[in-house]
Design a protein around this motif. Structure first.
Motif, PDB file in Angstrom:
ATOM      1  N   TYR A   1      59.040  43.122  15.032  1.00 20.54           N
ATOM      2  CA  TYR A   1      59.273  41.791  14.466  1.00 20.54           C
ATOM      3  C   TYR A   1      57.964  41.134  14.004  1.00 20.54           C
ATOM      4  N   TYR A   2      56.932  41.203  14.843  1.00 17.85           N
ATOM      5  CA  TYR A   2      55.675  40.505  14.546  1.00 17.85           C
ATOM      6  C   TYR A   2      54.604  41.392  13.928  1.00 17.85           C
ATOM      7  N   GLY A   3      54.808  42.719  13.956  1.00 15.85           N
ATOM      8  CA  GLY A   3      53.848  43.624  13.328  1.00 15.85           C
ATOM      9  C   GLY A   3      52.627  43.943  14.160  1.00 15.85           C
ATOM     10  N   GLU A   4      52.635  43.554  15.432  1.00 14.42           N
ATOM     11  CA  GLU A   4      51.519  43.896  16.325  1.00 14.42           C
ATOM     12  C   GLU A   4      52.049  44.064  17.744  1.00 14.42           C
ATOM     13  N   TRP A   5      51.393  44.942  18.487  1.00 12.21           N
ATOM     14  CA  TRP A   5      51.803  45.170  19.870  1.00 12.21           C
ATOM     15  C   TRP A   5      51.452  43.944  20.700  1.00 12.21           C
ATOM     16  N   PRO A   6      52.319  43.556  21.598  1.00  9.78           N
ATOM     17  CA  PRO A   6      52.046  42.359  22.396  1.00  9.78           C
ATOM     18  C   PRO A   6      50.844  42.560  23.313  1.00  9.78           C
ATOM     19  N   LYS A   7      50.058  41.517  23.401  1.00 10.54           N
ATOM     20  CA  LYS A   7      48.931  41.532  24.334  1.00 10.54           C
ATOM     21  C   LYS A   7      49.430  40.832  25.596  1.00 10.54           C
ATOM     22  N   GLY A   8      49.469  41.528  26.688  1.00  7.67           N
ATOM     23  CA  GLY A   8      49.974  40.933  27.914  1.00  7.67           C
ATOM     24  C   GLY A   8      51.441  41.227  28.128  1.00  7.67           C
ATOM     25  N   PHE A   9      52.119  40.305  28.775  1.00 11.91           N
ATOM     26  CA  PHE A   9      53.510  40.481  29.179  1.00 11.91           C
ATOM     27  C   PHE A   9      54.468  39.863  28.172  1.00 11.91           C
ATOM     28  N   ILE A  10      55.680  40.406  28.141  1.00 10.87           N
ATOM     29  CA  ILE A  10      56.775  39.808  27.378  1.00 10.87           C
ATOM     30  C   ILE A  10      57.759  39.274  28.411  1.00 10.87           C
ATOM     31  N   ASP A  11      58.062  37.997  28.308  1.00 11.28           N
ATOM     32  CA  ASP A  11      58.984  37.342  29.231  1.00 11.28           C
ATOM     33  C   ASP A  11      60.356  37.237  28.583  1.00 11.28           C
ATOM     34  N   HIS A  12      61.398  37.619  29.327  1.00 12.04           N
ATOM     35  CA  HIS A  12      62.776  37.382  28.897  1.00 12.04           C
ATOM     36  C   HIS A  12      63.147  35.978  29.386  1.00 12.04           C
ATOM     37  N   ILE A  13      63.273  35.049  28.474  1.00 12.46           N
ATOM     38  CA  ILE A  13      63.453  33.640  28.813  1.00 12.46           C
ATOM     39  C   ILE A  13      64.648  33.421  29.729  1.00 12.46           C
ATOM     40  N   ASP A  14      65.769  34.094  29.437  1.00 11.24           N
ATOM     41  CA  ASP A  14      66.980  33.895  30.244  1.00 11.24           C
ATOM     42  C   ASP A  14      67.019  34.768  31.496  1.00 11.24           C
ATOM     43  N   GLY A  15      66.007  35.597  31.693  1.00 10.88           N
ATOM     44  CA  GLY A  15      65.954  36.459  32.876  1.00 10.88           C
ATOM     45  C   GLY A  15      66.803  37.709  32.763  1.00 10.88           C
ATOM     46  N   VAL A  16      67.508  37.883  31.661  1.00 13.36           N
ATOM     47  CA  VAL A  16      68.346  39.066  31.461  1.00 13.36           C
ATOM     48  C   VAL A  16      67.489  40.132  30.784  1.00 13.36           C
ATOM     49  N   ARG A  17      67.187  41.185  31.505  1.00  6.91           N
ATOM     50  CA  ARG A  17      66.193  42.165  31.074  1.00  6.91           C
ATOM     51  C   ARG A  17      66.613  43.037  29.897  1.00  6.91           C
ATOM     52  N   ASP A  18      67.900  43.101  29.596  1.00  4.38           N
ATOM     53  CA  ASP A  18      68.305  43.893  28.435  1.00  4.38           C
ATOM     54  C   ASP A  18      68.694  43.014  27.240  1.00  4.38           C
TER      55      ASP A  18
END
Length: 181
Positions: free
Chosen positions: A77-94
């Motif tokens: 989506y953003y064209g770059e690998w995330p630096k750090g962690f990606i948080d699932h806002i709703d807590g649903v991991r999938d």
């Protein structure tokens, strides 16, 4: 020469590895990753990537390396690998919809955890204390446990937790769902 080869090889390998975006397409609205090109009989073109990791995240193998779908979704989506962690806002991991993903530090990501499944209370940060026959509230912050207080009902305790969590964690607070009526 050996040092040069050893340190140069990861870059060569990276250049030789086909771009993941040539093989996988991401739908930011549904959060699904789909194979564009048939990889094998288990991953035909058009199939949705939905293999779950033991902790509930969607994962897949590409060029002999395991990937977590939420990290690949971010990249596509953003064209770059995330630096750090990606948080699932709703807590649903999938749930890998782009509106459900945000960058976070390790500490911020830990604030967004769901309630403990072993607790007698359905609310996060709330536990029943037999000795006082009341509901106790506490919260962890900067590796310290902060005592908030004891309340007559678990609902009152959950509201107290929500107030403190919002003060401490801001937009990363995982709040209890309370119905005031």
């Amino acid at each position: 020469k050996l040092w040069l080869l050893k340190n140069f090889f990861p870059y060569v390998r990276k250049l030789m590895t086909p771009e993941i975006s040539n093989y996988i397409k991401y739908n930011p609205t549904s959060g699904e990753l789909v194979w564009e090109v048939s990889r094998n009989s288990n991953a035909p073109a058009g199939s949705i990537i939905n293999s779950k990791h033991k902790h509930g995240y969607i994962q897949f193998k590409f060029n002999y390396k395991m990937y977590l779908a939420h990290r690949v979704a971010w990249f596509l989506y953003y064209g770059e690998w995330p630096k750090g962690f990606i948080d699932h806002i709703d807590g649903v991991r999938d749930n890998n919809k782009i509106t459900n993903l945000r960058l976070a530090t390790r500490l911020e990501n830990s604030h967004n955890r769901l309630p403990n499944k072993r607790s007698k209370s359905p609310f996060k940060g709330v536990a029943f204390v037999k000795k006082s026959n009341r509901w106790q509230v506490q919260i962890s912050y900067n590796k310290k446990v902060i005592y908030i207080g004891q309340y007559d009902t678990d609902l009152e305790a959950a509201i107290a937790y929500n107030i403190k969590a919002t003060q401490l964690f801001g937009r990363f607070a995982k709040l209890n769902e309370v119905n005031n009526g």
